[in-house]
Design a protein around this motif. Sequence first.
Motif, PDB file in Angstrom:
ATOM      1  N   THR A 164      65.664  91.303  77.113  1.00  0.00           N
ATOM      2  CA  THR A 164      65.695  92.210  75.962  1.00  0.00           C
ATOM      3  C   THR A 164      67.006  92.156  75.190  1.00  0.00           C
ATOM      4  N   GLY A 165      67.954  91.350  75.647  1.00  0.00           N
ATOM      5  CA  GLY A 165      69.196  91.187  74.913  1.00  0.00           C
ATOM      6  C   GLY A 165      70.283  92.184  75.248  1.00  0.00           C
ATOM      7  N   ARG A 166      70.041  93.088  76.199  1.00  0.00           N
ATOM      8  CA  ARG A 166      71.091  94.034  76.577  1.00  0.00           C
ATOM      9  C   ARG A 166      72.250  93.322  77.258  1.00  0.00           C
ATOM     10  N   VAL A 167      71.936  92.225  77.934  1.00  0.00           N
ATOM     11  CA  VAL A 167      72.952  91.399  78.579  1.00  0.00           C
ATOM     12  C   VAL A 167      72.756  89.968  78.091  1.00  0.00           C
ATOM     13  N   THR A 168      73.841  89.324  77.680  1.00  0.00           N
ATOM     14  CA  THR A 168      73.770  87.936  77.217  1.00  0.00           C
ATOM     15  C   THR A 168      73.706  86.986  78.412  1.00  0.00           C
ATOM     16  N   ASP A 169      72.811  86.013  78.319  1.00  0.00           N
ATOM     17  CA  ASP A 169      72.691  85.029  79.394  1.00  0.00           C
ATOM     18  C   ASP A 169      73.903  84.117  79.400  1.00  0.00           C
ATOM     19  N   ARG A 170      74.689  84.193  80.444  1.00  0.00           N
ATOM     20  CA  ARG A 170      75.831  83.300  80.618  1.00  0.00           C
ATOM     21  C   ARG A 170      75.545  82.223  81.658  1.00  0.00           C
ATOM     22  N   ASN A 171      74.463  82.403  82.422  1.00  0.00           N
ATOM     23  CA  ASN A 171      74.191  81.470  83.510  1.00  0.00           C
ATOM     24  C   ASN A 171      73.470  80.211  83.053  1.00  0.00           C
ATOM     25  N   GLY A 172      72.473  80.355  82.177  1.00  0.00           N
ATOM     26  CA  GLY A 172      71.716  79.194  81.736  1.00  0.00           C
ATOM     27  C   GLY A 172      72.587  78.109  81.133  1.00  0.00           C
ATOM     28  N   PRO A 173      73.398  78.428  80.102  1.00  0.00           N
ATOM     29  CA  PRO A 173      74.273  77.408  79.512  1.00  0.00           C
ATOM     30  C   PRO A 173      75.280  76.841  80.505  1.00  0.00           C
ATOM     31  N   TRP A 174      75.828  77.695  81.365  1.00  0.00           N
ATOM     32  CA  TRP A 174      76.820  77.227  82.331  1.00  0.00           C
ATOM     33  C   TRP A 174      76.180  76.235  83.306  1.00  0.00           C
ATOM     34  N   LEU A 175      75.002  76.574  83.810  1.00  0.00           N
ATOM     35  CA  LEU A 175      74.319  75.681  84.737  1.00  0.00           C
ATOM     36  C   LEU A 175      73.912  74.378  84.055  1.00  0.00           C
ATOM     37  N   ALA A 176      73.475  74.461  82.804  1.00  0.00           N
ATOM     38  CA  ALA A 176      73.072  73.253  82.089  1.00  0.00           C
ATOM     39  C   ALA A 176      74.233  72.273  81.974  1.00  0.00           C
ATOM     40  N   GLU A 177      75.427  72.793  81.710  1.00  0.00           N
ATOM     41  CA  GLU A 177      76.587  71.904  81.590  1.00  0.00           C
ATOM     42  C   GLU A 177      76.999  71.366  82.953  1.00  0.00           C
ATOM     43  N   ARG A 178      76.957  72.198  83.987  1.00  0.00           N
ATOM     44  CA  ARG A 178      77.288  71.703  85.329  1.00  0.00           C
ATOM     45  C   ARG A 178      76.311  70.597  85.754  1.00  0.00           C
ATOM     46  N   LEU A 179      75.048  70.785  85.439  1.00  0.00           N
ATOM     47  CA  LEU A 179      74.047  69.782  85.792  1.00  0.00           C
ATOM     48  C   LEU A 179      74.273  68.493  85.014  1.00  0.00           C
ATOM     49  N   ARG A 180      74.621  68.614  83.721  1.00  0.00           N
ATOM     50  CA  ARG A 180      74.893  67.405  82.941  1.00  0.00           C
ATOM     51  C   ARG A 180      76.031  66.614  83.555  1.00  0.00           C
ATOM     52  N   LEU A 181      77.062  67.307  84.001  1.00  0.00           N
ATOM     53  CA  LEU A 181      78.193  66.619  84.611  1.00  0.00           C
ATOM     54  C   LEU A 181      77.780  65.888  85.888  1.00  0.00           C
ATOM     55  N   LEU A 182      76.709  66.351  86.503  1.00  0.00           N
ATOM     56  CA  LEU A 182      76.189  65.673  87.693  1.00  0.00           C
ATOM     57  C   LEU A 182      75.227  64.540  87.338  1.00  0.00           C
TER      58      LEU A 182
END
Length: 424
Positions: free
Chosen positions: A16-34
């Motif tokens: 609902t947008g009350r909390v901004t997703d910080r995990n999805g983008p962070w995980l996507a970048e960590r996975l790319r580095l792998l």
Amino acid sequence: MAARAGIVVTGTEVLTGRVTDRNGPWLAERLRLLGVDVGQVVVVGDRREDLAAALRHLAGGHDLVITTGGLGPTADDLTAEVVAEVQGAVLRLDPDLEARIAARVASLTAARGWATAPEAMARGVRKQAMVPEGAHVLEPVGTAPGLVVPSAQGPAVLVLPGPPGELRPMWEDAVRDTLVLAALAGREELRQRTVRIWGPPEAELAEVLRTHEAERGLEGLEVTTCLREGELEVVTRFAPAAQGAYDRLEAALVAAFADAVYSTDGRTVDEVVFDLFAGTGATLATAESCTAGLLAGRVADLPGSSAHLVGGFVTYANEAKTALVGVPPRLLEEHGAVSPEVAEAMARGARERLGTTWGVGVTGVAGPGGGTPEKPVGLVHVCASSADRTEHRVLRLGGSREAVRRRTVVECLHLLRVLLDEGR
């Protein structure tokens, strides 16, 4: 084909947008580095059927599914239970894990002075210690353990806690887990490069890319573009074999846009300005009206900024402009607060009062009210002043009050970037 992962971010507060997703983008970048490509990031609320549907959907076409959140002690924390159901596993109590979580909870309770009933606390601990059969447990950073849950019918599911302060420290253990390593056995290097351009319209970038693709090709390159706060961002992902194709693309962008390309190494304008301050030894003071300290705050966001940001003044009222940075009342009476003359006086006053190399003054009409036909909403005057140079910009910005203030800060950073670069 490179290994692929899907991510499920859980939590109605995120959906609902009350909390901004910080995990999805962070995980996507960590996975790319792998060397792991992310196929989809799905956000679902705290509903059993939606989480189960997302897990089943991502099981097709992905080598690993990752979930974040829903591992707490409350009734709406359903992730472990739903993942077990989807993976065909039975939840069992892990007594040793229960004891370790209980010790953590006792320590937190004592440190924070909580007075939760022991029975309620024990039920919460027990819930968090329920583990799907066959799963690997990742030691909790807070009170919630991570899990790696295998399946005979599909990909393993890596279950991580929602708070970033717990998820991120757990990541290194997660990617060393044997089930995760087996799932991502097909990973290969996935490079990513970012070119940032300031000024040209998006349509001009689109034409350059079309021409380059027609003449030289973009084989092996995944190119995405984004217009953000007046900046054009070109992000390209590619395997090592396509490095030559990327080099030709970057050269084409630099040739087409020349000095408008301000970063080819991924640095943001904030980082470029920081490096220029560090390289020149220059210092900065700000006097802000409509942005009310946003510029100084953004400069201060980077660690080490105290070496060049000396201070700032929020001079919202005319009286503050006079009292704090010495804007002559005559200027305010003759030209009004939103004028190039007042912006220059603010910049000069901030610089002189704090003894810095540069001063920046900002004054404008952010809206939604307060505009006139002569000085409409979105009109902002920005000035940068040094002992021997003064540069003024007139901005005519659209959008909401927030958008006007945010874009003004970006314009100020780019003005500083140009001036500092010229002064090297």
